[in-house]
Design an enzyme around this catalytic site. Structure first.
Site, PDB file in Angstrom:
ATOM      1  N   HIS A  74       0.830  -1.207   0.000  1.00  0.00           N
ATOM      2  CA  HIS A  74       0.000   0.000   0.000  1.00  0.00           C
ATOM      3  C   HIS A  74       0.864   1.256   0.000  1.00  0.00           C
ATOM      4  CE1 HIS A  74       0.571   0.870   4.361  1.00  0.00           C
ATOM      5  NE2 HIS A  74       0.502  -0.445   4.538  1.00  0.00           N
ATOM      6  N   ASP A  76      -0.459   4.343   0.991  1.00  0.00           N
ATOM      7  CA  ASP A  76      -0.916   5.319   1.987  1.00  0.00           C
ATOM      8  C   ASP A  76      -0.199   5.111   3.309  1.00  0.00           C
ATOM      9  OD1 ASP A  76      -2.472   2.859   2.129  1.00  0.00           O
ATOM     10  OD2 ASP A  76      -3.736   3.864   3.612  1.00  0.00           O
ATOM     11  N   GLU A 138      -5.188   1.387   2.596  1.00  0.00           N
ATOM     12  CA  GLU A 138      -5.039   0.181   3.412  1.00  0.00           C
ATOM     13  C   GLU A 138      -5.148   0.523   4.888  1.00  0.00           C
ATOM     14  OE1 GLU A 138      -2.913  -2.834   5.874  1.00  0.00           O
ATOM     15  OE2 GLU A 138      -2.470  -0.691   5.637  1.00  0.00           O
ATOM     16  N   GLU A 139      -4.630   1.685   5.265  1.00  0.00           N
ATOM     17  CA  GLU A 139      -4.556   2.049   6.675  1.00  0.00           C
ATOM     18  C   GLU A 139      -5.919   2.350   7.295  1.00  0.00           C
ATOM     19  OE1 GLU A 139      -2.147   1.524   8.407  1.00  0.00           O
ATOM     20  OE2 GLU A 139      -0.246   1.859   7.389  1.00  0.00           O
ATOM     21  N   GLU A 166       4.180  -6.212   3.888  1.00  0.00           N
ATOM     22  CA  GLU A 166       4.109  -5.567   5.205  1.00  0.00           C
ATOM     23  C   GLU A 166       5.344  -5.948   6.022  1.00  0.00           C
ATOM     24  OE1 GLU A 166       2.068  -3.502   6.700  1.00  0.00           O
ATOM     25  OE2 GLU A 166       0.303  -3.421   5.392  1.00  0.00           O
TER      26      GLU A 166
END
Length: 385
Positions: A74, A76, A138-139, A166
């Site tokens: 991601h 963001d 995603e966050e 991640e």
């Protein structure tokens, strides 16, 4: 065709310079990546989440055939508001072998490695493709990637595996908990605080609901994690926000709270909401005797599926080989891996940096983690020629 060559640190410096806090969008970063990929002749396309504000980017290096490997991450980041940073969070700063900046660990470090390796992927002459999937939002609940996942399911040759980058300290993770967010609204009945029998106190009703949640929590702790892999070793329930009331001498008509569950992959997803709602229904008759418009309403706001271990998973076997590891791990945070698993693509999590550094002021990643991720990507390219 020869494009711009960047080291991982140089690429990370560019990525960090874009403030991609979830609330603000990621278009400038995506435009930079598109220009970079264009320089190398890499085909790519967008799948929008919010037009002209938040988008996903999908690129393919090598032949556009089934059986490729998706590297997913991601773009963001979480806010820096109110955090006591000692350096500019959107300017990459090196101190003692550590690279500081918002997103260095979670998870622009992984994206920087993937993008910096593009020339090496091309040079390898891949017979099976490497796909890059850069997502948004995603966050805030793995929301932005969902249109991309649906597009991949419906329109693209099926990949063999997804590796979500991640931060795992380059350990291979094959399981994570689910996360479901709920919103509960209690509607009471206002009256003067001296006449409590004429009102229904929404805050007190909410307190009874919260007490039931504590009992659910204790029961889930008692059940525990049969695999003994997770930290904490049980499913969890959590209340994050509560608000209600008008003044101290008015019986409150309204109280709302936001809560979530993070369940083990093997847990029954219906257990908590069913038990919670059953308890709420037992409270309502007494409320409605005072005022019929009172009640309790709960809605599921967002749901992120867990990642369950898969026997003989090609994603797991590949990642263990590339990481030089012989065991897998489990984590309690969520990723988009479960969404890929839902559409039939095996997925694991493996990326540089430690989750302990994520979301904090002075977030950082060790340069040694980037070197390990580069070695991982070099082995991946050799596997696909």
């Amino acid at each position: 065709m020869t494009g711009q060559i960047y080291s991982t640190e140089e690429m990370l410096k560019h990525l960090i310079s874009f403030d991609t806090t979830s609330r603000d969008g990621n278009i400038p970063l995506i435009e930079f990546v598109e220009d970079y990929l264009d320089g190398w002749g890499i085909p790519h396309f967008r799948v929008d989440y919010e037009a002209n504000r938040k988008t996903n980017l999908f690129a393919t290096i090598g032949p556009a055939i089934a059986g490729g490997i998706v590297l997913s991450g991601h773009t963001d980041v979480v806010p820096v508001d109110g955090q006591p940073w000692t350096s500019d969070p959107f300017h990459l700063t090196e101190r003692g072998g550590r690279l500081f900046g918002r997103g260095t660990c979670d998870m622009k470090g992984f994206l920087a490695v993937c993008l910096a390796e593009v020339p090496n992927f091309l040079k390898a002459g891949l017979k099976s493709p490497i796909h890059l999937a850069l997502s948004c939002d995603e966050e805030v609940g793995c929301k932005g990637v969902r249109p991309l996942v649906a597009h991949m399911r419906d329109n693209l040759p099926k990949p063999r595996a997804v590796i979500v980058g991640e931060p795992t300290s380059m350990k291979v993770v094959n399981a994570h908990k689910s996360a479901v967010t709920f919103s509960t609204e209690v509607t009471g009945h206002e009256a003067h605080s001296s006449l409590t029998h004429h009102g229904v106190n929404a805050i007190l009703v909410a307190g009874e609901l919260l007490s039931e949640m504590s009992r659910i929590r204790e029961d889930m702790i008692a059940v525990g994690d049969p695999t003994r892999r997770f930290d904490p070793p049980y499913s969890t329930i959590h209340v994050g926000v509560i608000e209600g009331g008008t003044a101290k001498n008015i019986i409150p008509r309204r109280c709302t709270f936001q809560w979530e569950t993070r369940l083990l992959p093997t847990a029954d997803p219906d257990y908590v909401p069913h038990r919670f709602n059953s308890f709420a229904q037992r409270l309502e008759p007494a409320m409605k005797q005072v005022a019929p418009e009172t009640g309790i309403a709960t809605a599921a706001v967002n749901s992120v599926p867990g990642l369950a271990p898969e026997k003989d998973s090609p994603a797991e076997h590949l990642a263990l080989h590339l990481a030089g590891a012989n065991s897998t791990h489990a984590v309690s945070y969520c990723t988009e891996a479960g969404l890929f698993q839902q559409i039939g693509i095996p997925a694991v999590i493996c990326g540089p940096g430690s989750i302990e550094q994520a979301h904090k002021p002075d977030e950082y990643i060790d340069t040694s983690e980037l070197r390990k991720c580069e070695a991982f990507m070099g082995k991946l390219a050799q596997q696909l020629v």
